[in-house]
Design an enzyme around this catalytic site. Structure first.
Site, mmCIF file in Angstrom:
data_model
loop_
_atom_site.group_PDB
_atom_site.id
_atom_site.type_symbol
_atom_site.label_atom_id
_atom_site.label_comp_id
_atom_site.label_asym_id
_atom_site.label_seq_id
_atom_site.Cartn_x
_atom_site.Cartn_y
_atom_site.Cartn_z
ATOM 1 N N GLU A 132 0.827 -1.211 0.000
ATOM 2 C CA GLU A 132 0.000 0.000 0.000
ATOM 3 C C GLU A 132 0.863 1.263 0.000
ATOM 4 O O GLU A 132 0.519 2.248 -0.644
ATOM 5 C CB GLU A 132 -0.967 -0.007 1.193
ATOM 6 C CG GLU A 132 -2.085 -1.022 1.060
ATOM 7 C CD GLU A 132 -2.985 -0.778 -0.160
ATOM 8 O OE1 GLU A 132 -3.061 0.360 -0.637
ATOM 9 O OE2 GLU A 132 -3.595 -1.752 -0.646
ATOM 10 N N TYR A 151 -6.206 6.572 4.065
ATOM 11 C CA TYR A 151 -6.385 5.557 3.020
ATOM 12 C C TYR A 151 -5.604 4.286 3.362
ATOM 13 O O TYR A 151 -6.145 3.168 3.341
ATOM 14 C CB TYR A 151 -5.955 6.082 1.629
ATOM 15 C CG TYR A 151 -5.931 4.941 0.662
ATOM 16 C CD1 TYR A 151 -7.121 4.447 0.138
ATOM 17 C CD2 TYR A 151 -4.744 4.276 0.353
ATOM 18 C CE1 TYR A 151 -7.138 3.332 -0.681
ATOM 19 C CE2 TYR A 151 -4.741 3.157 -0.459
ATOM 20 C CZ TYR A 151 -5.938 2.695 -0.976
ATOM 21 O OH TYR A 151 -5.949 1.579 -1.772
ATOM 22 N N ASP A 194 -9.865 4.572 -3.193
ATOM 23 C CA ASP A 194 -8.803 5.066 -4.078
ATOM 24 C C ASP A 194 -9.455 5.580 -5.366
ATOM 25 O O ASP A 194 -10.687 5.668 -5.452
ATOM 26 C CB ASP A 194 -7.757 3.972 -4.344
ATOM 27 C CG ASP A 194 -8.317 2.828 -5.188
ATOM 28 O OD1 ASP A 194 -9.535 2.817 -5.469
ATOM 29 O OD2 ASP A 194 -7.530 1.947 -5.583
#
Ligand code: SF4
Length: 350
Positions: free
Chosen positions: A45, A128, A146
């Site tokens: 990520e 996020y 996203d």
């Protein structure tokens, strides 16, 4: 037409069509009880922020082969990690990667926390990434939004407010859609849908598991969504870099300050980068400098960069005012960030 897309339809689609990724535990393995490694999920990520899956894959494989656990990474030399990251861009991420690994080892005994709140306390982990790790690694029903998810939500609910103003509404829809059952698989399934079916241009609605509930598909507006507020053109900044080669083949390089662009990375000494003309700057070593005819060009998120490249051959006894000479056998242009490597490629092409 259905009122609301069903997460179960998307999960069935995912069971048959999940993309293979080096950091992903696919739906079949997951059903067998295999759990993702939070270290690998977190690393993927961080790498995927602002970067594509295709660009990240090789870096991910190299990083996890060299540092298979968070403790291995925490014990790594800064310079080795920065060199391994070279070319992936957004170098603050590499510094945060190390900071976070060391924090997890020092403060959490080498075990990643499993809630969004606790993940948010880690260096370099924003909402996020915290949501993605909580969801994918720990199967928590966190909201993960996203660019792919934004596009899918804008289309499924036919939302015409342009981005970025539409973000809160799209996030609200994404949160309302997240199921309690298999939330980790669901988060990855929406991303896959956006990446493979509900693509920016020409969405393949005929193959989409949410077709019967998709409002944009029904209205014929899918291709024009999500709307975006036009971006201002990027400014152009100018700078100078000095490539000094000593007669024994060594190159003069400096480690850039930790803060600022390309912080902590190796680079050619040079001026600051400013709009208009490059600022006045002293050469890092006394030499007969020649200026290349072509500038090195690179684009960052917020500006275009034009670098004037000056080159010189210097004798052994000259001392630089900044940086240090790196012997030819220790020099690898692959360890330079892309903007600096482009300057070197121009020099080498002369
Ligand atoms: S039906 Fe088409 S526009 Fe709607 S979510 Fe599916 S691929 Fe996207």
């Amino acid at each position: 037409m259905r009122d609301w897309p069903d997460s179960a339809d998307l999960l069935t689609f995912y069971d048959h069509n999940a993309r293979k990724m080096p950091w992903r535990v696919g739906p079949k393995e997951r059903a067998r009880g295999v759990r993702p490694d939070p270290y690998r999920v977190w690393m993927s990520e961080i790498m995927l922020q602002q970067t594509t899956v295709a660009a990240v894959k090789d870096y991910f494989e190299r990083f996890t082969a060299r540092w298979p656990t968070v403790s291995d990474l925490a014990a790594a030399e800064d310079s080795d990690v920065m060199a391994e990251w070279a070319g992936l861009g957004y170098y603050a991420r590499a510094r945060n990667l190390l900071k976070c690994a060391r924090h997890v080892v020092a403060e959490h005994n080498g075990v990643f926390p499993d809630t969004v709140e606790a993940l948010l306390t880690l260096p370099g982990v924003g909402p996020y990434t915290a949501g993605a790790v909580a969801s994918i690694a720990f199967d928590q029903p966190a909201t993960v939004v996203d660019g792919n998810v934004e596009r899918v939500m804008a289309r499924v609910f036919d939302i015409h407010t342009p981005l970025p103003a539409a973000k809160p509404e799209l996030t609200e829809k994404a949160a309302a859609m997240t199921p309690q059952v298999r939330p980790g698989d669901y988060a990855q399934a929406v991303m896959d849908l956006g990446a493979t079916i509900c693509t920016p241009r020409n969405p393949a609605c005929g193959l989409c598991p949410w077709r019967s509930a998709c409002k944009a598909q029904a209205a014929g507006t899918a291709a024009e969504l999500p709307k975006k507020t036009p971006k201002k053109p990027k400014p152009i900044r100018h700078g100078v870099v000095y490539i000094a080669k000593r007669v024994d083949g060594a190159y003069l390089l400096e480690t850039r300050p930790d803060s600022g662009l390309l912080g902590g990375m190796l680079g050619w000494p040079g001026s600051d980068w400013t709009e208009g003309h490059a600022p006045k700057h002293d050469a890092p070593i006394k030499a007969e400098w020649k200026t290349l005819n072509t500038e090195a060009k690179h684009t960052f998120t917020h500006f275009h960069l034009r670098l004037t490249v000056k080159t010189a051959l210097v004798p052994m006894d000259r001392k630089p005012s900044v940086g240090a000479f790196v012997l030819d056998e220790d020099y690898d242009s692959g360890n330079l960030p892309t903007a600096m490597r482009k300057a070197f490629d121009l020099y080498r092409g002369t």
